[in-house]
Design a protein around this motif. Sequence first.
Motif, PDB file in Angstrom:
ATOM      1  N   UNK A 120      56.531  40.527  33.637  1.00 24.42           N
ATOM      2  CA  UNK A 120      56.923  40.609  35.040  1.00 24.42           C
ATOM      3  C   UNK A 120      57.415  39.255  35.545  1.00 24.42           C
ATOM      4  N   UNK A 121      58.501  39.283  36.279  1.00 27.60           N
ATOM      5  CA  UNK A 121      59.108  38.076  36.844  1.00 27.60           C
ATOM      6  C   UNK A 121      59.228  38.285  38.351  1.00 27.60           C
ATOM      7  N   UNK A 122      58.584  37.430  39.122  1.00 26.85           N
ATOM      8  CA  UNK A 122      58.591  37.549  40.585  1.00 26.85           C
ATOM      9  C   UNK A 122      59.607  36.591  41.194  1.00 26.85           C
ATOM     10  N   UNK A 123      60.319  37.071  42.205  1.00 31.01           N
ATOM     11  CA  UNK A 123      61.258  36.259  42.971  1.00 31.01           C
ATOM     12  C   UNK A 123      60.735  36.195  44.402  1.00 31.01           C
ATOM     13  N   UNK A 124      60.452  35.000  44.872  1.00 30.48           N
ATOM     14  CA  UNK A 124      59.743  34.812  46.133  1.00 30.48           C
ATOM     15  C   UNK A 124      60.542  33.909  47.066  1.00 30.48           C
ATOM     16  N   UNK A 125      60.544  34.272  48.354  1.00 34.09           N
ATOM     17  CA  UNK A 125      61.093  33.376  49.379  1.00 34.09           C
ATOM     18  C   UNK A 125      59.970  33.055  50.360  1.00 34.09           C
ATOM     19  N   UNK A 126      59.746  31.758  50.558  1.00 32.36           N
ATOM     20  CA  UNK A 126      58.694  31.325  51.476  1.00 32.36           C
ATOM     21  C   UNK A 126      59.227  31.283  52.906  1.00 32.36           C
ATOM     22  N   UNK A 127      58.319  31.393  53.882  1.00 28.79           N
ATOM     23  CA  UNK A 127      58.700  31.201  55.275  1.00 28.79           C
ATOM     24  C   UNK A 127      59.267  29.793  55.449  1.00 28.79           C
ATOM     25  N   UNK A 128      60.188  29.649  56.384  1.00 25.63           N
ATOM     26  CA  UNK A 128      60.812  28.348  56.617  1.00 25.63           C
ATOM     27  C   UNK A 128      59.745  27.294  56.903  1.00 25.63           C
ATOM     28  N   UNK A 129      59.848  26.190  56.173  1.00 31.77           N
ATOM     29  CA  UNK A 129      58.915  25.087  56.372  1.00 31.77           C
ATOM     30  C   UNK A 129      57.625  25.216  55.585  1.00 31.77           C
ATOM     31  N   UNK A 130      57.431  26.371  54.900  1.00 40.20           N
ATOM     32  CA  UNK A 130      56.208  26.569  54.122  1.00 40.20           C
ATOM     33  C   UNK A 130      56.440  26.119  52.683  1.00 40.20           C
ATOM     34  N   UNK A 131      55.375  25.667  51.986  1.00 39.61           N
ATOM     35  CA  UNK A 131      55.527  25.187  50.615  1.00 39.61           C
ATOM     36  C   UNK A 131      55.814  26.324  49.635  1.00 39.61           C
ATOM     37  N   UNK A 132      56.484  25.979  48.546  1.00 37.02           N
ATOM     38  CA  UNK A 132      56.701  26.931  47.447  1.00 37.02           C
ATOM     39  C   UNK A 132      55.769  26.517  46.321  1.00 37.02           C
ATOM     40  N   UNK A 133      54.574  27.049  46.344  1.00 33.01           N
ATOM     41  CA  UNK A 133      53.509  26.633  45.425  1.00 33.01           C
ATOM     42  C   UNK A 133      53.134  27.799  44.515  1.00 33.01           C
ATOM     43  N   UNK A 134      53.700  27.822  43.314  1.00 33.74           N
ATOM     44  CA  UNK A 134      53.450  28.927  42.384  1.00 33.74           C
ATOM     45  C   UNK A 134      51.969  29.030  42.017  1.00 33.74           C
ATOM     46  N   UNK A 135      51.305  27.885  41.822  1.00 34.98           N
ATOM     47  CA  UNK A 135      49.895  27.915  41.440  1.00 34.98           C
ATOM     48  C   UNK A 135      49.041  28.557  42.528  1.00 34.98           C
ATOM     49  N   UNK A 136      49.372  28.282  43.781  1.00 38.17           N
ATOM     50  CA  UNK A 136      48.626  28.879  44.888  1.00 38.17           C
ATOM     51  C   UNK A 136      48.834  30.391  44.929  1.00 38.17           C
ATOM     52  N   UNK A 137      50.057  30.824  44.636  1.00 41.34           N
ATOM     53  CA  UNK A 137      50.337  32.265  44.626  1.00 41.34           C
ATOM     54  C   UNK A 137      49.567  32.951  43.498  1.00 41.34           C
ATOM     55  N   UNK A 138      49.593  32.345  42.303  1.00 40.74           N
ATOM     56  CA  UNK A 138      48.861  32.935  41.170  1.00 40.74           C
ATOM     57  C   UNK A 138      47.367  33.039  41.481  1.00 40.74           C
ATOM     58  N   UNK A 139      46.837  31.999  42.085  1.00 41.15           N
ATOM     59  CA  UNK A 139      45.412  31.996  42.426  1.00 41.15           C
ATOM     60  C   UNK A 139      45.091  33.131  43.400  1.00 41.15           C
ATOM     61  N   UNK A 140      45.970  33.331  44.401  1.00 38.95           N
ATOM     62  CA  UNK A 140      45.752  34.396  45.380  1.00 38.95           C
ATOM     63  C   UNK A 140      45.883  35.773  44.729  1.00 38.95           C
ATOM     64  N   UNK A 141      46.848  35.936  43.825  1.00 41.42           N
ATOM     65  CA  UNK A 141      47.056  37.223  43.171  1.00 41.42           C
ATOM     66  C   UNK A 141      45.873  37.608  42.295  1.00 41.42           C
ATOM     67  N   UNK A 142      45.259  36.624  41.651  1.00 41.57           N
ATOM     68  CA  UNK A 142      44.132  36.904  40.767  1.00 41.57           C
ATOM     69  C   UNK A 142      42.942  37.504  41.511  1.00 41.57           C
ATOM     70  N   UNK A 143      42.902  37.316  42.815  1.00 40.11           N
ATOM     71  CA  UNK A 143      41.816  37.888  43.618  1.00 40.11           C
ATOM     72  C   UNK A 143      42.125  39.330  44.027  1.00 40.11           C
ATOM     73  N   UNK A 144      43.391  39.739  43.872  1.00 45.92           N
ATOM     74  CA  UNK A 144      43.799  41.059  44.359  1.00 45.92           C
ATOM     75  C   UNK A 144      44.249  42.011  43.258  1.00 45.92           C
ATOM     76  N   UNK A 145      44.709  41.465  42.139  1.00 44.25           N
ATOM     77  CA  UNK A 145      45.336  42.296  41.123  1.00 44.25           C
ATOM     78  C   UNK A 145      44.689  42.108  39.753  1.00 44.25           C
ATOM     79  N   UNK A 146      44.722  43.146  38.896  1.00 43.41           N
ATOM     80  CA  UNK A 146      44.263  42.984  37.515  1.00 43.41           C
ATOM     81  C   UNK A 146      45.257  42.122  36.748  1.00 43.41           C
TER      82      UNK A 146
END
Length: 519
Positions: free
Chosen positions: A452-478
């Motif tokens: 799986x390959x994710x394409x993400x757009x952050x809100x204007x002025x927000x950081x693009x932090x892949x590690x933070x996204x992965x950490x958040x996903x691990x709490x919600x998804x298998x």
Amino acid sequence: MLDQSLAEIGRGVSRPYDPRNFYDKFAELAARAPESRALLFKKEGQSYSDLVFRAAAVRKALFEKGISPGTRVAFQLDPGFDLIAIKLGILSAGCSYVPISNKEAVDRATYILEDSAAGCFVTQSSYAHRPVGETLPRLIVEDIDWAAADHPDPVITPAGSEAYVIYTSGTTGNPKGVVITHHSMVQFGESISALYETTAEDVVQYFYSPSVDTSVEEMCLAFFATATLSIATETERHAPPLLERAMKDKGVTIAILPLKIGMQMQPEQLTDLRLVIFGGEAVHAEIVKKWQAAWRKVYNGYGPTEATVACIQMHCQPSDSPPPIGRPMANHFVLLVDTDGKTPVPLGERGEIAVAGPGIAQGYLNRPDLTAEKFVINPHARDATEAVFYLTGDIGRWNADGFLEYHGRGDDQVKINGHRVEISEIENAFLQHEDVDFAAVICEGTGEERFLHAFVRAHEGRPTDAKAYWSALQKRLPFQMIPRKISFLTEVPVTRSGKVDRKRLPDFTIPEPAKEAHA
């Protein structure tokens, strides 16, 4: 009036099946061979009489917790003897089981417990610290009195009662529970055991997590023939060379394997293995050639969770082309329908695979809208067992030899290493992150190398932090639903009709390499 040729090609053979509930059938068979070996785990074994006794201990422990028949009992356990005893004990108590993977994310596990309205949560001491099921009556397996002798009798459960609820990926951002009855479970077990000609001499590999419905097939194949169920350790499940060694040492004769695992094993070493089944994703010609042997049959098994594990089977022969998925199993009716979900398509044309028969689920738990959409009246029913069609979303075509070919999905659902994944559930999980404005996920690669390959757009002025996204996903998804790669978008490409143009997503990424997750 249904064309006779479609009726003939789409119906499996008719065969009678036992009207009892699953546990009653298991107990009756176990009583015929009490000292036969039922389970193997590591270097130890348990007889059928041992397993019946331990299931009774679980039943007693549940009743002592105040759990009454008809309750849904969830569990989260590592592979081992206790896991099988818990499943049988729950069923013998007149309850249904709700399996939760031992690798499940906390948020998703909590959702499953809440959505299923589980009345009890069974787990082990090493997981007791997890913030899962804290408000429910808890049964810790180490606290069960396995030696107690004053067991209550099994509850006589009608065959039409709920046996288990397995959660699969859902389009709303949350998984959906598929409700399967004892009736469906028993008819499937009898049909699949007859098809594979399982005997008491067989040793069946128990590989899958109980949260995957293939584990039901593994259990049925062994228990309906009073054969041996050989349980893989957690380490073996993720290390093909170790699994191969364990299968060889324990004389495994029947195994159901994911393609990715099968491609990493050396089948010539497994001289006792007479039958191997691949399924859960499109089977390719290479895997058939790799595993075919004079003493071994290779099967392609097809079926959604909503049809009780499998409903179409194919005995594969070596070829340069992918094998078909085959013909309907006993008592099942398969029809290819047009986009309206009811009009049959002519032989040789593609259509959505619709399945009817005794294996069809009761529907989705707490989802009457989706149940009504996917479980529809079959206007071509021959009898009551064919009254409801399940619309699989898969596209198929009958070939000239009378076998059904698989031609992919008709929606955005994909298979990753045998796991059914709804793309929209992953995208919704991304959107729960406060920094994310848009997310789209695509599947790349082929065969067992799909990812799986994710394409993400952050809100204007927000950081693009892949590690933070992965950490958040691990709490919600298998784990199988977490994208391997994340790329960040400068803008979102759209088609003329205003829909997201997924094919052009790579052209609108920030000019830097995609961030890739590392295990």
